[in-house]
Design an enzyme around this catalytic site. Structure first.
Site, PDB file in Angstrom:
ATOM      1  CG  ASP A  33      58.465 111.373 135.437  1.00 12.46           C
ATOM      2  OD1 ASP A  33      59.683 111.366 135.664  1.00 12.46           O
ATOM      3  OD2 ASP A  33      57.723 110.401 135.650  1.00 12.46           O
TER       4      ASP A  33
ATOM      5  CG  HIS B 204      52.800 110.968 142.748  1.00  7.50           C
ATOM      6  ND1 HIS B 204      52.805 110.216 143.902  1.00  7.50           N
ATOM      7  CD2 HIS B 204      54.022 110.805 142.175  1.00  7.50           C
ATOM      8  CE1 HIS B 204      53.982 109.624 144.020  1.00  7.50           C
ATOM      9  NE2 HIS B 204      54.739 109.954 142.995  1.00  7.50           N
TER      10      HIS B 204
END
Ligand SMILES: CC(=O)SCCNC(=O)CCNC(=O)[C@H](O)C(C)(C)COP(=O)(O)OP(=O)(O)OC[C@H]1O[C@@H](n2cnc3c(N)ncnc32)[C@H](O)[C@@H]1OP(=O)(O)O
Ligand SMILES: O=C([O-])CC(=O)C(=O)O
EC number: 2.3.3.16
Length: 409
Positions: free
Chosen positions: A346, A289
């Site tokens: 996700d 991320h």
């Protein structure tokens, strides 16, 4: 372009250029002040309007959270009831939008969603009024009211667009929205034509809460760029959907589950994870991320939900088992440890969806169904102090070349 003297706050990757430093991918570049959401990337904390995501996941629902994100405070009981009534009464689509979705029945639903949002915007009279006002530079109380009305319509209509695409893709009759069901339950009802299992409806609601906003990721930034030109909300949301679609952003939820299905066996997790550590190897979807250098708090919550879901309904395709094995490898692999790469939102989100019967192509559209509130809240916030986005690039090619006619080249 001349040398920059502006001090840019960045801990990220900077490319050198003859014009000055280039902040690659705009890492850590601040684009505005916001009161919508905040992330502590080191500690792995996310707040919407000051409320911890864990509390909202535990005590709230999407209707209340979307009100919070859009209007900046928790609603009273009567405000919530009225807001829910407005959402329910706006769920239907313009007939032209339904035709656009039908025409794209065989396409990936993200293409259809982009087109459907643009089509709805072309036919929404409130949108046309707002476009006319913006054309003459008017954005006062009346126009703001219009903009909020449009924002609510977008929140209400996206689930219908996604469900209708699913029905068309399967050659099934459309199921009209029901105004006695919640946002999440009605979505599953429109997809599958029957009232959903309560745990499935809870899962969709939880997912919608967890994805409602995330400061300014690529899709939300895209939305800002579009509205900064005084283009309209629908066009901006269509553009945000286009940005969300990519596998480095929202598209990763589909890709992660496709990986789990392809592997099928937890004993193959190590191989997949090691392949991602090789130079030029495929990135591991659902991991890493830009902001979180810790476990994504949303992933933590959805992992628990996925565990409960497979405990009740089973894990016949080994999705939870494979994802758990991949997570174990990632957390214990020096490549991922050194780079502070953890599972992101996700990573776990598609497992329960898959077992609810939602095809993986619909995972990213459901992300959009939730995130639309974040996009519109940010757009309205930016319009309070709008300025067109127009960065610069450092030209690195030649100048003043001599034009040579085509037959002399
Ligand atoms: C809702 C969301 O959008 S959450 C993100 C969803 N996207 C994904 O899951 C896709 C996989 N992840 C990624 O591609 C990235 O981690 C991103 C796009 C999320 C963030 O990208 P950036 O902030 O630009 O990180 P960057 O690409 O610079 O990565 C830093 C290092 O970690 C590596 N890395 C990052 N993510 C991964 C990954 N998933 N697998 C393998 N290596 C990775 C990079 O190769 C780079 O290594 P290097 O320093 O040796 O060159
Ligand atoms: O913040 C990001 O870059 C991506 C993300 O997690 C999100 O949009 O939810």
């Amino acid at each position: 372009m001349s040398e920059q003297t502006v001090q840019i706050r960045t801990s990220g990757k900077v490319l050198q250029s003859p014009c000055g430093p280039i902040v690659h991918g705009l890492e850590d570049v601040l684009i505005k002040n916001t009161t919508i959401s905040d992330i502590d990337g080191e500690k792995g904390i996310l707040w919407y309007r000051g409320y911890r995501i864990e509390d909202l996941a535990k005590f709230s629902n999407y209707e209340e959270v979307s009100f919070l994100v859009l209007y900046g405070r928790l609603p009273t009981r009567s405000e919530l009831k009225e807001y829910e009534r407005r959402l329910k009464s706006s769920r239907d689509l313009h007939p032209a939008t339904v035709e656009v979705i039908r025409a794209l029945a065989k396409a990936h639903p993200m293409f259809a969603l982009e087109a459907a949002v643009a089509a709805e915007g072309a036919y929404d009279e409130d949108n046309q009024k707002l476009i006319e006002a913006l054309r003459v530079g008017r954005y006062k109380a009346e126009e703001k009211e219009l903009a909020y009305r449009i924002a609510e319509k977008l929140i209400a209509k996206l689930p219908t667009m996604v469900a209708y695409h699913y029905r068309f893709s399967k050659g099934l009759e459309l199921v009209r929205p029901r105004d006695d069901l919640s946002h999440a339950a009605n979505f599953l009802y429109m997809m599958f034509g029957k009232e959903p299992d309560p745990l499935a409806a809870k899962g969709i609601d939880l997912y919608l809460i967890l994805h409602a906003d995330h400061e300014v990721p690529a899709s939300t930034f895209t939305a800002h760029v579009v509205v900064s030109t005084l283009s309209d909300l629908y066009s901006s949301v269509a553009a945000a959907i286009a940005a969300l679609k990519g596998p480095l952003h929202g598209g990763a939820n589909e890709m992660a589950v496709r990986n789990y299905l392809e592997i099928g066996d937890p004993s193959k997790a190590k191989e997949l994870v090691e392949a991602a550590t090789k130079p030029g190897g495929p990135k591991l979807m659902g991991v890493g991320h830009r902001v979180y250098k810790a476990y994504d708090p949303r992933a933590r919550i959805f992992k628990e939900f996925s565990r409960d879901y497979v405990a009740k309904f089973g894990d016949p395709k080994n999705l939870f088992a494979v994802a758990s094995a991949i997570e174990h490898e990632v957390l214990n692999n020096p490549y991922f440890q050194q780079r502070k790469l953890y599972p992101n939102v996700d990573f776990w989100s598609g497992i329960a969806f898959y077992y609810m019967g939602v095809p993986y192509e619909y995972f990213t559209p459901i992300f959009a169904v939730s995130r639309v509130v974040g996009w519109v809240a940010h757009i309205l916030e930016y319009w309070e102090n709008n300025r067109i986005f127009r960065p610069r690039a450092c030209y690195a090619g030649p100048h003043d070349l001599q034009y040579i006619p085509i037959d002399q080249r």
